[in-house]
Design a protein around this motif. Structure first.
Motif, PDB file in Angstrom:
ATOM      1  N   ARG A 172       0.971 -46.824 -77.173  1.00  0.00           N
ATOM      2  CA  ARG A 172       1.099 -46.010 -75.956  1.00  0.00           C
ATOM      3  C   ARG A 172       1.442 -46.868 -74.751  1.00  0.00           C
ATOM      4  O   ARG A 172       0.966 -47.987 -74.598  1.00  0.00           O
ATOM      5  CB  ARG A 172      -0.231 -45.283 -75.654  1.00  0.00           C
ATOM      6  N   TRP A 173       2.264 -46.285 -73.861  1.00  0.00           N
ATOM      7  CA  TRP A 173       2.474 -46.854 -72.541  1.00  0.00           C
ATOM      8  C   TRP A 173       1.279 -46.438 -71.697  1.00  0.00           C
ATOM      9  O   TRP A 173       0.732 -45.344 -71.881  1.00  0.00           O
ATOM     10  CB  TRP A 173       3.723 -46.277 -71.878  1.00  0.00           C
ATOM     11  N   MET A 174       0.899 -47.262 -70.745  1.00  0.00           N
ATOM     12  CA  MET A 174      -0.186 -46.919 -69.827  1.00  0.00           C
ATOM     13  C   MET A 174       0.001 -47.659 -68.514  1.00  0.00           C
ATOM     14  O   MET A 174       0.702 -48.674 -68.465  1.00  0.00           O
ATOM     15  CB  MET A 174      -1.545 -47.218 -70.447  1.00  0.00           C
ATOM     16  N   ASP A 175      -0.620 -47.118 -67.486  1.00  0.00           N
ATOM     17  CA  ASP A 175      -0.509 -47.788 -66.191  1.00  0.00           C
ATOM     18  C   ASP A 175      -1.489 -48.951 -66.138  1.00  0.00           C
ATOM     19  O   ASP A 175      -2.236 -49.201 -67.097  1.00  0.00           O
ATOM     20  CB  ASP A 175      -0.671 -46.801 -65.028  1.00  0.00           C
ATOM     21  N   GLU A 176      -1.500 -49.651 -65.023  1.00  0.00           N
ATOM     22  CA  GLU A 176      -2.336 -50.843 -64.880  1.00  0.00           C
ATOM     23  C   GLU A 176      -3.829 -50.539 -65.006  1.00  0.00           C
ATOM     24  O   GLU A 176      -4.612 -51.402 -65.365  1.00  0.00           O
ATOM     25  CB  GLU A 176      -2.046 -51.534 -63.542  1.00  0.00           C
ATOM     26  N   LYS A 177      -4.226 -49.288 -64.712  1.00  0.00           N
ATOM     27  CA  LYS A 177      -5.634 -48.911 -64.806  1.00  0.00           C
ATOM     28  C   LYS A 177      -6.007 -48.391 -66.190  1.00  0.00           C
ATOM     29  O   LYS A 177      -7.146 -48.035 -66.429  1.00  0.00           O
ATOM     30  CB  LYS A 177      -5.961 -47.866 -63.745  1.00  0.00           C
ATOM     31  N   GLY A 178      -5.024 -48.291 -67.085  1.00  0.00           N
ATOM     32  CA  GLY A 178      -5.297 -47.841 -68.445  1.00  0.00           C
ATOM     33  C   GLY A 178      -5.049 -46.357 -68.689  1.00  0.00           C
ATOM     34  O   GLY A 178      -5.307 -45.858 -69.783  1.00  0.00           O
ATOM     35  N   ARG A 179      -4.532 -45.638 -67.670  1.00  0.00           N
ATOM     36  CA  ARG A 179      -4.208 -44.224 -67.859  1.00  0.00           C
ATOM     37  C   ARG A 179      -2.997 -44.119 -68.779  1.00  0.00           C
ATOM     38  O   ARG A 179      -1.945 -44.673 -68.514  1.00  0.00           O
ATOM     39  CB  ARG A 179      -3.913 -43.539 -66.519  1.00  0.00           C
ATOM     40  N   ILE A 180      -3.179 -43.385 -69.871  1.00  0.00           N
ATOM     41  CA  ILE A 180      -2.140 -43.257 -70.896  1.00  0.00           C
ATOM     42  C   ILE A 180      -1.061 -42.284 -70.440  1.00  0.00           C
ATOM     43  O   ILE A 180      -1.353 -41.212 -69.913  1.00  0.00           O
ATOM     44  CB  ILE A 180      -2.782 -42.792 -72.225  1.00  0.00           C
ATOM     45  N   PHE A 181       0.197 -42.662 -70.670  1.00  0.00           N
ATOM     46  CA  PHE A 181       1.320 -41.772 -70.378  1.00  0.00           C
ATOM     47  C   PHE A 181       1.372 -40.704 -71.470  1.00  0.00           C
ATOM     48  O   PHE A 181       1.367 -41.024 -72.650  1.00  0.00           O
ATOM     49  CB  PHE A 181       2.639 -42.537 -70.372  1.00  0.00           C
ATOM     50  N   LEU A 182       1.423 -39.456 -71.068  1.00  0.00           N
ATOM     51  CA  LEU A 182       1.380 -38.341 -72.001  1.00  0.00           C
ATOM     52  C   LEU A 182       2.746 -38.061 -72.632  1.00  0.00           C
ATOM     53  O   LEU A 182       3.771 -38.227 -71.971  1.00  0.00           O
ATOM     54  CB  LEU A 182       0.898 -37.077 -71.285  1.00  0.00           C
ATOM     55  N   HIS A 183       2.733 -37.608 -73.881  1.00  0.00           N
ATOM     56  CA  HIS A 183       3.970 -37.119 -74.505  1.00  0.00           C
ATOM     57  C   HIS A 183       4.020 -35.607 -74.323  1.00  0.00           C
ATOM     58  O   HIS A 183       3.088 -35.000 -73.777  1.00  0.00           O
ATOM     59  CB  HIS A 183       4.084 -37.554 -75.974  1.00  0.00           C
ATOM     60  N   SER A 184       5.087 -34.970 -74.772  1.00  0.00           N
ATOM     61  CA  SER A 184       5.321 -33.551 -74.462  1.00  0.00           C
ATOM     62  C   SER A 184       4.219 -32.628 -74.978  1.00  0.00           C
ATOM     63  O   SER A 184       3.851 -31.670 -74.301  1.00  0.00           O
ATOM     64  CB  SER A 184       6.680 -33.098 -74.992  1.00  0.00           C
ATOM     65  N   GLU A 185       3.681 -32.896 -76.165  1.00  0.00           N
ATOM     66  CA  GLU A 185       2.596 -32.054 -76.677  1.00  0.00           C
ATOM     67  C   GLU A 185       1.383 -32.130 -75.760  1.00  0.00           C
ATOM     68  O   GLU A 185       0.748 -31.107 -75.480  1.00  0.00           O
ATOM     69  CB  GLU A 185       2.189 -32.505 -78.086  1.00  0.00           C
ATOM     70  N   GLU A 186       1.065 -33.320 -75.294  1.00  0.00           N
ATOM     71  CA  GLU A 186      -0.097 -33.502 -74.415  1.00  0.00           C
ATOM     72  C   GLU A 186       0.157 -32.869 -73.045  1.00  0.00           C
ATOM     73  O   GLU A 186      -0.753 -32.263 -72.471  1.00  0.00           O
ATOM     74  CB  GLU A 186      -0.403 -34.994 -74.254  1.00  0.00           C
ATOM     75  N   TRP A 187       1.374 -33.007 -72.512  1.00  0.00           N
ATOM     76  CA  TRP A 187       1.718 -32.347 -71.250  1.00  0.00           C
ATOM     77  C   TRP A 187       1.537 -30.839 -71.380  1.00  0.00           C
ATOM     78  O   TRP A 187       0.948 -30.192 -70.500  1.00  0.00           O
ATOM     79  CB  TRP A 187       3.171 -32.628 -70.867  1.00  0.00           C
ATOM     80  N   ALA A 188       2.043 -30.259 -72.468  1.00  0.00           N
ATOM     81  CA  ALA A 188       1.945 -28.812 -72.672  1.00  0.00           C
ATOM     82  C   ALA A 188       0.492 -28.374 -72.770  1.00  0.00           C
ATOM     83  O   ALA A 188       0.089 -27.363 -72.175  1.00  0.00           O
ATOM     84  CB  ALA A 188       2.711 -28.403 -73.936  1.00  0.00           C
ATOM     85  N   GLU A 189      -0.307 -29.147 -73.501  1.00  0.00           N
ATOM     86  CA  GLU A 189      -1.732 -28.831 -73.647  1.00  0.00           C
ATOM     87  C   GLU A 189      -2.432 -28.915 -72.289  1.00  0.00           C
ATOM     88  O   GLU A 189      -3.228 -28.047 -71.934  1.00  0.00           O
ATOM     89  CB  GLU A 189      -2.373 -29.803 -74.639  1.00  0.00           C
ATOM     90  N   GLN A 190      -2.119 -29.949 -71.533  1.00  0.00           N
ATOM     91  CA  GLN A 190      -2.718 -30.119 -70.213  1.00  0.00           C
ATOM     92  C   GLN A 190      -2.332 -28.972 -69.283  1.00  0.00           C
ATOM     93  O   GLN A 190      -3.165 -28.439 -68.550  1.00  0.00           O
ATOM     94  CB  GLN A 190      -2.282 -31.461 -69.625  1.00  0.00           C
ATOM     95  N   GLU A 191      -1.077 -28.568 -69.321  1.00  0.00           N
ATOM     96  CA  GLU A 191      -0.607 -27.461 -68.484  1.00  0.00           C
ATOM     97  C   GLU A 191      -1.277 -26.138 -68.892  1.00  0.00           C
ATOM     98  O   GLU A 191      -1.624 -25.330 -68.035  1.00  0.00           O
ATOM     99  CB  GLU A 191       0.909 -27.340 -68.538  1.00  0.00           C
TER     100      GLU A 191
END
Length: 183
Positions: free
Chosen positions: A153-172
């Motif tokens: 996974r890609w993540m920002d400097e604080k460790g927040r994981i970049f979401l893929h489309s399935e995760e974006w849809a679930e979050q929305e």
């Protein structure tokens, strides 16, 4: 590929691709000598659809970052010939190797003086810096294509994981449900 595209959706100055050819010499293209990285990122370019990355048609831009997924059949080439070509011919700044079965992640940074890669040191969570992109690469649990597993996974400097489309849809969907309940 998808999670970086989604995270950087407002940016127009990069290209991320994979399982496509990178042609780095007109002479070599005629001999069908080219490379096909599993994932690569090029900065300071135009974000548009491409069938392949042709260096001489892209103002000489080569990938800034390459990720190869290891398998028994490709590991020797990924650690040998590809690593040499990425370092010496394409001058790829950062090169990562990931074994999806063992979850082993390795990173290498190019020493431009020697034309060789030096190993990166992971942080305490085993994450590696991707200096050129200002983010990190790490292995984290998640669900992708209906399968719970450890994923690269890609993540920002604080460790927040970049979401893929399935995760974006679930979050929305969750966000919409919360809004409906509040209403």
């Amino acid at each position: 590929i998808q999670s970086l595209e989604l995270e950087w959706s407002a940016r127009k100055d990069f290209f991320v691709g994979g399982n496509m050819f990178v042609y780095f010499s007109e002479t070599q293209a005629k001999k069908n000598d080219f490379r096909g990285p599993d994932v690569f990122v090029v900065l300071d370019t135009v974000r548009k659809e491409r069938k392949s990355w042709v260096v001489w048609e892209e103002e000489g831009r080569t990938p800034d970052v390459v990720i190869e997924l290891l398998s028994e059949s490709t590991e020797a080439v990924d650690r040998g010939e590809k690593m040499r070509i990425y370092a010496q011919m394409l001058k790829v700044g950062e090169y990562f190797l990931y074994d999806p079965f063992t979850q082993a992640l390795e990173g290498y940074e190019l020493n431009h003086r020697t034309g060789r890669y030096s190993p990166m040191t992971p942080d305490s969570q085993g994450r590696l810096p991707v200096q050129r992109l200002g983010i990190k690469l790490g292995v984290a649990p998640g669900r992708f294509m209906g399968r719970e597993a450890m994923w690269l996974r890609w993540m920002d400097e604080k460790g927040r994981i970049f979401l893929h489309s399935e995760e974006w849809a679930e979050q929305e969907a969750q966000r919409a449900e919360q809004e409906a309940q509040r209403a």
